[in-house]
Design a protein around this motif. Structure first.
Motif, PDB file in Angstrom:
ATOM      1  N   GLY B  16       1.001  -0.942  -0.205  1.00 26.60           N
ATOM      2  CA  GLY B  16       0.259  -0.277   0.805  1.00 26.60           C
ATOM      3  C   GLY B  16       0.831   1.810  -0.240  1.00 26.60           C
ATOM      4  O   GLY B  16       1.494   1.058   0.132  1.00 26.60           O
ATOM      5  N   PRO B  17       0.670   2.733  -0.024  1.00 26.79           N
ATOM      6  CA  PRO B  17       0.988   3.691  -0.461  1.00 26.79           C
ATOM      7  C   PRO B  17       1.706   3.808   0.651  1.00 26.79           C
ATOM      8  O   PRO B  17       2.373   5.131   1.258  1.00 26.79           O
ATOM      9  CB  PRO B  17      -0.149   4.768  -0.520  1.00 26.79           C
ATOM     10  N   GLY B  18       1.413   3.818   1.850  1.00 26.51           N
ATOM     11  CA  GLY B  18       1.687   4.259   3.395  1.00 26.51           C
ATOM     12  C   GLY B  18       3.733   3.817   3.483  1.00 26.51           C
ATOM     13  O   GLY B  18       3.879   4.381   4.105  1.00 26.51           O
ATOM     14  N   TRP B  19       3.994   2.500   2.510  1.00 26.26           N
ATOM     15  CA  TRP B  19       5.511   1.954   2.404  1.00 26.26           C
ATOM     16  C   TRP B  19       6.186   2.604   1.758  1.00 26.26           C
ATOM     17  O   TRP B  19       5.936   3.579   0.316  1.00 26.26           O
ATOM     18  CB  TRP B  19       4.628   0.376   1.886  1.00 26.26           C
ATOM     19  N   ARG B  20       7.225   2.671   2.273  1.00 27.87           N
ATOM     20  CA  ARG B  20       8.477   2.758   0.841  1.00 27.87           C
ATOM     21  C   ARG B  20       9.281   1.437   0.824  1.00 27.87           C
ATOM     22  O   ARG B  20       9.790   1.243   1.722  1.00 27.87           O
ATOM     23  CB  ARG B  20       8.848   4.471   1.455  1.00 27.87           C
ATOM     24  N   HIS B  21       9.819   1.893  -0.309  1.00 32.66           N
ATOM     25  CA  HIS B  21      10.334   0.615  -1.410  1.00 32.66           C
ATOM     26  C   HIS B  21      12.069   1.063  -1.344  1.00 32.66           C
ATOM     27  O   HIS B  21      12.202   2.630  -2.303  1.00 32.66           O
ATOM     28  CB  HIS B  21       9.668   0.385  -2.324  1.00 32.66           C
ATOM     29  N   GLN B  48      29.878  -0.233  -0.220  1.00 35.74           N
ATOM     30  CA  GLN B  48      30.432   0.549   0.098  1.00 35.74           C
ATOM     31  C   GLN B  48      29.976   1.511   1.398  1.00 35.74           C
ATOM     32  O   GLN B  48      29.006   0.772   2.287  1.00 35.74           O
ATOM     33  CB  GLN B  48      29.681   1.785  -1.212  1.00 35.74           C
ATOM     34  N   MET B  49      31.548   1.440   2.520  1.00 37.62           N
ATOM     35  CA  MET B  49      31.322   2.765   3.013  1.00 37.62           C
ATOM     36  C   MET B  49      30.182   4.048   3.084  1.00 37.62           C
ATOM     37  O   MET B  49      29.883   4.384   2.024  1.00 37.62           O
ATOM     38  CB  MET B  49      32.516   3.142   3.611  1.00 37.62           C
ATOM     39  N   ARG B  50      29.044   4.048   3.932  1.00 32.48           N
ATOM     40  CA  ARG B  50      28.323   4.995   3.578  1.00 32.48           C
ATOM     41  C   ARG B  50      28.688   6.431   4.591  1.00 32.48           C
ATOM     42  O   ARG B  50      29.306   6.442   5.361  1.00 32.48           O
ATOM     43  CB  ARG B  50      26.605   4.638   3.711  1.00 32.48           C
ATOM     44  N   PHE B  51      27.432   7.180   4.743  1.00 33.79           N
ATOM     45  CA  PHE B  51      27.559   8.943   4.962  1.00 33.79           C
ATOM     46  C   PHE B  51      28.029   8.298   6.242  1.00 33.79           C
ATOM     47  O   PHE B  51      28.488   9.402   6.763  1.00 33.79           O
ATOM     48  CB  PHE B  51      26.866   9.525   4.466  1.00 33.79           C
ATOM     49  N   ASP B  52      26.688   7.210   6.812  1.00 32.01           N
ATOM     50  CA  ASP B  52      26.503   6.899   8.224  1.00 32.01           C
ATOM     51  C   ASP B  52      28.020   6.497   9.360  1.00 32.01           C
ATOM     52  O   ASP B  52      27.562   6.098  10.557  1.00 32.01           O
ATOM     53  CB  ASP B  52      25.583   7.210   8.846  1.00 32.01           C
ATOM     54  N   GLY B  53      29.109   5.855   8.117  1.00 34.27           N
ATOM     55  CA  GLY B  53      29.908   5.618   8.834  1.00 34.27           C
ATOM     56  C   GLY B  53      29.298   3.407   9.005  1.00 34.27           C
ATOM     57  O   GLY B  53      29.977   3.372   9.068  1.00 34.27           O
ATOM     58  N   ARG B  54      28.524   3.370   8.305  1.00 29.25           N
ATOM     59  CA  ARG B  54      28.353   1.942   7.949  1.00 29.25           C
ATOM     60  C   ARG B  54      27.815   1.262   6.587  1.00 29.25           C
ATOM     61  O   ARG B  54      27.937   2.377   5.518  1.00 29.25           O
ATOM     62  CB  ARG B  54      26.893   1.680   8.518  1.00 29.25           C
ATOM     63  N   LEU B  55      28.725  -0.419   6.908  1.00 32.78           N
ATOM     64  CA  LEU B  55      28.393  -0.538   5.123  1.00 32.78           C
ATOM     65  C   LEU B  55      27.008  -1.323   4.640  1.00 32.78           C
ATOM     66  O   LEU B  55      26.379  -1.032   4.982  1.00 32.78           O
ATOM     67  CB  LEU B  55      29.881  -2.302   5.620  1.00 32.78           C
ATOM     68  N   GLY B  56      27.289  -0.890   3.652  1.00 33.30           N
ATOM     69  CA  GLY B  56      25.546  -1.116   2.988  1.00 33.30           C
ATOM     70  C   GLY B  56      25.713  -1.247   1.272  1.00 33.30           C
ATOM     71  O   GLY B  56      27.601  -1.468   0.896  1.00 33.30           O
ATOM     72  N   PHE B  57      24.853  -1.441   0.879  1.00 27.45           N
ATOM     73  CA  PHE B  57      25.141  -1.620  -0.755  1.00 27.45           C
ATOM     74  C   PHE B  57      24.787  -0.924  -1.294  1.00 27.45           C
ATOM     75  O   PHE B  57      23.670   0.077  -1.236  1.00 27.45           O
ATOM     76  CB  PHE B  57      23.922  -3.094  -1.355  1.00 27.45           C
ATOM     77  N   PRO B  58      25.056  -0.191  -2.747  1.00 28.75           N
ATOM     78  CA  PRO B  58      24.782   1.199  -3.178  1.00 28.75           C
ATOM     79  C   PRO B  58      22.988   0.691  -3.391  1.00 28.75           C
ATOM     80  O   PRO B  58      22.783  -0.472  -4.064  1.00 28.75           O
ATOM     81  CB  PRO B  58      25.493   0.384  -4.768  1.00 28.75           C
ATOM     82  N   GLY B  59      22.674   2.221  -3.681  1.00 25.07           N
ATOM     83  CA  GLY B  59      21.031   1.949  -4.260  1.00 25.07           C
ATOM     84  C   GLY B  59      20.334   2.904  -2.994  1.00 25.07           C
ATOM     85  O   GLY B  59      20.814   3.592  -2.585  1.00 25.07           O
ATOM     86  N   GLY B  60      18.850   3.451  -3.016  1.00 23.07           N
ATOM     87  CA  GLY B  60      18.340   3.710  -2.145  1.00 23.07           C
ATOM     88  C   GLY B  60      16.837   3.533  -2.115  1.00 23.07           C
ATOM     89  O   GLY B  60      16.055   2.293  -2.714  1.00 23.07           O
ATOM     90  N   PHE B  61      16.507   4.905  -2.275  1.00 24.95           N
ATOM     91  CA  PHE B  61      14.536   4.566  -2.244  1.00 24.95           C
ATOM     92  C   PHE B  61      14.328   4.910  -3.415  1.00 24.95           C
ATOM     93  O   PHE B  61      14.820   5.564  -4.170  1.00 24.95           O
ATOM     94  CB  PHE B  61      14.221   5.714  -1.006  1.00 24.95           C
ATOM     95  N   VAL B  62      13.211   4.289  -3.822  1.00 22.76           N
ATOM     96  CA  VAL B  62      12.662   4.298  -5.033  1.00 22.76           C
ATOM     97  C   VAL B  62      11.828   5.560  -4.957  1.00 22.76           C
ATOM     98  O   VAL B  62      10.531   5.888  -4.119  1.00 22.76           O
ATOM     99  CB  VAL B  62      11.738   2.752  -5.520  1.00 22.76           C
ATOM    100  N   ASP B  63      11.519   6.643  -6.368  1.00 21.34           N
ATOM    101  CA  ASP B  63      10.780   7.772  -6.047  1.00 21.34           C
ATOM    102  C   ASP B  63       9.424   6.647  -6.869  1.00 21.34           C
ATOM    103  O   ASP B  63       9.314   6.578  -7.560  1.00 21.34           O
ATOM    104  CB  ASP B  63      11.854   8.894  -6.408  1.00 21.34           C
ATOM    105  N   ALA B  64       8.405   8.330  -6.178  1.00 16.96           N
ATOM    106  CA  ALA B  64       7.425   8.329  -7.304  1.00 16.96           C
ATOM    107  C   ALA B  64       7.767   8.613  -8.615  1.00 16.96           C
ATOM    108  O   ALA B  64       6.786   7.927  -9.194  1.00 16.96           O
ATOM    109  CB  ALA B  64       6.439   9.361  -6.609  1.00 16.96           C
ATOM    110  N   ASP B  71      13.686   0.855 -11.995  1.00 21.93           N
ATOM    111  CA  ASP B  71      14.088   2.109 -12.732  1.00 21.93           C
ATOM    112  C   ASP B  71      14.633   2.855 -11.879  1.00 21.93           C
ATOM    113  O   ASP B  71      15.690   3.430 -11.368  1.00 21.93           O
ATOM    114  CB  ASP B  71      12.989   2.911 -13.349  1.00 21.93           C
ATOM    115  N   GLY B  72      13.717   2.771 -10.504  1.00 18.54           N
ATOM    116  CA  GLY B  72      14.757   4.064  -8.861  1.00 18.54           C
ATOM    117  C   GLY B  72      16.323   2.541  -9.096  1.00 18.54           C
ATOM    118  O   GLY B  72      17.087   4.067  -8.595  1.00 18.54           O
TER     119      GLY B  72
END
Lengths: 195, 195
Positions: B16-21, B48-64, B71-72
Motif C-alpha cells: 500500500g501507499p504508506g510504505w516506502r520501497h 560501500q562505506m556510507r555517510f553514516d559510517g556503516r557498510l551497505g550496498f549501493p542503491g536507495g529509495f524508489v521515488d514516485a 528504474d529507481g
C-alpha cells in the motif's frame, strides 16, 4: 587497546635489530563540501579496507633495503595507492607517534600528511589501478567527521567498525591533535570502547 | 536482526501507499586472482562505506517518478557509482529478496547482478567521480571471501564491521545462495552475531 605502549621516536629507533618497523600515513585535505547541503564535511580523511576485513591506514613494513622509515613508507604508499602517491612525499616532519605492542616485536610509526583536495581526489581516482588493489587493499574510504542528529550515525558509528592494531587510536589522536573536528565536539563525542 | 521480516515480492508490492520501497544491489564478478599468491579470491563483491559510517550496498529509495523498482534502483546506482553503471542494467531477474522491519514502513528489496571483472573494475575506477562520492558514499570496498589461517582475518573479521539495516543478512544470503564461497566453507564459518 590493552598492552599497546606509546613511545617516542628515539626510543623506537633504539629498539635493536630484533624489531620490525611499520609505517602508516593518514592522508587528509580540507573539504568545503556539505552533506545534504547542511552538514560541513570539514576534511576528507582516507583510510582503507584491508585484505583481513579490517580498516587501517595505507603503509606497511619497512624493509632492510629502505634507507629510512620514510623511504619504506613512501614505497608502500606507491604500491597501495598507485603512482599519484609519487606526486607528494611523506617526510619526517609529518611524523606523529609510535606504538609498540599490537604484535610482538613490531613498532608502528604513524604519520599524517596534509594534501590539497585535488591531490587527495587524484589518489582516490588512481587507487583502483594500484598494484595491491583487490589484493592487500580492498578499497579506500573517507572517514565521516560529523555526528548525525541521532547521535550515532557518522563518526561514532564509523568507530564501531573493525580496526587493525593501533589504527583506531592513531585516528582519534590525529583528529584531536590536528583539530580536524568541529571545535569542542571531540569532548562531546561518545566514543565506543575498542573491541 | 531483531524484528526484520522476510516477505515475498508480491506481498511487498501489495503493502500500500504508506510504505516506502528501497532497492539495493550486490554487484559481483568472478576474480581469478590469488592473495599472497596462494589464497583464491574467487569473486570480487562490492559494498560501500556510507555517510553514516556503516557498510551497505549501493542503491536507495524508489521515488514516485520511477516507473518501476528497477528504474529507481538503476537511477540510484548511476548517482552513487557514476556513469559506468549505465553500461549494465539491474533487472527483475536479478531480484533476490525483500525485508521489512529495519525502519518503520520501509521495505528493502535486494538484487544481485553478475558482471565481468572488467565491468566491475570500471565501476571502481569511475566511482570517485560519481555525484554522491565523498557525500552519501565514502568509498567502495570489496568483500574478502576467504578466511585467513588465524580463523578470523578475512570474511569473519569483515562481518564484525558496522552494517546498515538488513545489509549483513543480505550479504550472507547472497554468498550462500549464489555459491560464492568455497564449497562447504559457509557451514564452517564462525559468523559473529549481528550487533
Amino acid at each position: 587497546m590493552a598492552g599497546v605502549r606509546r613511545m617516542d621516536l628515539g626510543e623506537a629507533l633504539a629498539l635493536g635489530p630484533g624489531w620490525r618497523h611499520a609505517c602508516h600515513a593518514l592522508l587528509y585535505a580540507p573539504d568545503p563540501g556539505m552533506l545534504f547541503g547542511r552538514i560541513p564535511l570539514r576534511y576528507a580523511v582516507l583510510m582503507q579496507m584491508r585484505f583481513d576485513g579490517r580498516l587501517g591506514f595505507p603503509g606497511g613494513f619497512v624493509d632492510a633495503q629502505d634507507s629510512s622509515l620514510e623511504d619504506g613508507l613512501n614505497r608502500e604508499l606507491w604500491e597501495e595507492l598507485g603512482d599519484t602517491a609519487s606526486a607528494f612525499r611523506v617526510e619526517r616532519t609529518d611524523y606523529r607517534s609510535s606504538h609498540a605492542g599490537t604484535r610482538p616485536r613490531v613498532v608502528a610509526h604513524f604519520y599524517a600528511k596534509r594534501l590539497t583536495l585535488e591531490q587527495l581526489q587524484a589518489v582516490e581516482a588512481r587507487a583502483p589501478q594500484a598494484k595491491d588493489h583487490g589484493l592487500e587493499v580492498l578499497g579506500l574510504v573517507r572517514v565521516p567527521l560529523y555526528t548525525l542528529r541521532d547521535g550515532v550515525g557518522g563518526l561514532p558509528a564509523f568507530l564501531e567498525n573493525s580496526f587493525i592494531g593501533a589504527a583506531r587510536e592513531q585516528l582519534l589522536e590525529a583528529l584531536r591533535d590536528l583539530e580536524l573536528l568541529e571545535p569542542g565536539s571531540i569532548s562531546n563525542l561518545k566514543i565506543p570502547p575498542s573491541k
